[in-house]
Design a protein around this motif. Structure first.
Motif, mmCIF file in Angstrom:
data_model
loop_
_atom_site.group_PDB
_atom_site.id
_atom_site.type_symbol
_atom_site.label_atom_id
_atom_site.label_comp_id
_atom_site.label_asym_id
_atom_site.label_seq_id
_atom_site.Cartn_x
_atom_site.Cartn_y
_atom_site.Cartn_z
ATOM 1 N N SER A 50 13.763 -3.631 9.934
ATOM 2 C CA SER A 50 14.058 -2.489 9.057
ATOM 3 C C SER A 50 12.842 -1.591 8.813
ATOM 4 O O SER A 50 12.995 -0.383 8.638
ATOM 5 C CB SER A 50 14.639 -2.971 7.727
ATOM 6 N N GLU A 51 11.616 -2.152 8.871
ATOM 7 C CA GLU A 51 10.424 -1.312 8.655
ATOM 8 C C GLU A 51 10.303 -0.212 9.713
ATOM 9 O O GLU A 51 9.586 0.776 9.511
ATOM 10 C CB GLU A 51 9.137 -2.169 8.650
ATOM 11 N N HIS A 52 10.973 -0.388 10.872
ATOM 12 C CA HIS A 52 10.843 0.575 11.966
ATOM 13 C C HIS A 52 12.058 1.505 12.087
ATOM 14 O O HIS A 52 12.179 2.220 13.082
ATOM 15 C CB HIS A 52 10.662 -0.160 13.296
ATOM 16 N N ASN A 53 12.976 1.500 11.078
ATOM 17 C CA ASN A 53 14.260 2.182 11.303
ATOM 18 C C ASN A 53 14.169 3.700 11.454
ATOM 19 O O ASN A 53 15.125 4.316 11.892
ATOM 20 C CB ASN A 53 15.324 1.771 10.267
ATOM 21 N N LEU A 84 -2.013 -16.694 14.875
ATOM 22 C CA LEU A 84 -0.938 -16.479 15.854
ATOM 23 C C LEU A 84 -0.932 -15.040 16.362
ATOM 24 O O LEU A 84 -0.681 -14.792 17.545
ATOM 25 C CB LEU A 84 0.425 -16.862 15.262
ATOM 26 N N ARG A 85 -1.208 -14.080 15.465
ATOM 27 C CA ARG A 85 -1.272 -12.678 15.916
ATOM 28 C C ARG A 85 -2.348 -12.512 16.993
ATOM 29 O O ARG A 85 -2.164 -11.776 17.961
ATOM 30 C CB ARG A 85 -1.549 -11.724 14.739
ATOM 31 N N HIS A 86 -3.498 -13.204 16.829
ATOM 32 C CA HIS A 86 -4.546 -13.149 17.865
ATOM 33 C C HIS A 86 -4.085 -13.785 19.169
ATOM 34 O O HIS A 86 -4.369 -13.275 20.250
ATOM 35 C CB HIS A 86 -5.822 -13.841 17.382
ATOM 36 N N SER A 117 4.946 -12.794 12.794
ATOM 37 C CA SER A 117 4.807 -12.159 11.475
ATOM 38 C C SER A 117 3.369 -11.663 11.288
ATOM 39 O O SER A 117 2.418 -12.325 11.703
ATOM 40 C CB SER A 117 5.111 -13.160 10.365
ATOM 41 N N ASP A 118 3.232 -10.489 10.632
ATOM 42 C CA ASP A 118 1.887 -9.928 10.444
ATOM 43 C C ASP A 118 1.350 -10.080 9.026
ATOM 44 O O ASP A 118 0.229 -9.667 8.741
ATOM 45 C CB ASP A 118 1.845 -8.459 10.890
ATOM 46 N N SER A 119 2.137 -10.654 8.110
ATOM 47 C CA SER A 119 1.683 -10.864 6.727
ATOM 48 C C SER A 119 2.597 -11.901 6.088
ATOM 49 O O SER A 119 3.691 -12.164 6.608
ATOM 50 C CB SER A 119 1.776 -9.564 5.920
HETATM 51 MG MG MG Z 1 5.237 -5.692 13.735
#
Ligand code: MG
Ligand code: ADP
Length: 132
Positions: A50-53, A84-86, A117-119
């Motif tokens: 949803s953050e990218h809608n 994990l992001r790295h 997940s980024d946060s």
């Molecule tokens: Mg993202």
């Protein structure tokens, strides 16, 4: 210990890369807490992203995410979210080091094999969407 969420996206499940990706996670000392395989419906994918809608790539992203099966894994580890992001590498595979998961398995900016997940806030929201 911290938790995070990894998705193995439809391009990677189709290419039979599930096993290798899980091996990488375990070799990096993550513990698998929960794991499911499912197919995103358009409604579920819309909620997950949803953050990218309002982004121009949103319709293509929904088409891609609903195009095949996804594996969702909840992982525990030290500094799990940032580590994990790295390990997955940046969104664009052209920017990825070859030893990252996306460096190995992503084929384009959209078809980039995995999500992480980024946060903590996003992890909690994403876990709710997928695991209820
Ligand atoms: Mg993202
Ligand atoms: P990340 O997955 O690295 O957190 P974003 O949150 O920015 O990246 O984007 C979510 C997903 O949307 C990406 O993983 C990718 O599949 C897709 N995406 C992002 N930007 C683009 C783009 N410019 N063109 C096509 N697909 C994109």
């Amino acid at each position: 210990m911290e938790q995070t969420l990894l998705l193995i996206k439809p391009d990677a499940t189709k290419a039979k890369n599930i096993g290798e990706i899980i091996s990488i996670l375990e070799s990096k000392k993550f513990r698998i807490e929960e794991m499911i395989m499912f197919k995103f419906t358009p409604e579920l994918a819309e909620r997950f992203y949803s953050e990218h809608n309002s982004k121009e790539f949103f319709p293509d992203l929904l088409m891609f995410m609903t195009s095949g099966k996804t594996v969702a894994i909840i992982l525990t580890g030290k500094n799990a979210i940032s580590r994990l992001r790295h390990i997955i590498g940046p969104t664009d595979p052209e920017m990825c080091e070859p030893d990252t998961i996306r460096g190995k398995y992503a084929s384009s900016m959209r078809r980039n094999a995995v999500h992480a997940s980024d946060s903590e806030e996003h992890f909690l929201a994403e876990r709710r969407v997928i695991f209820g």
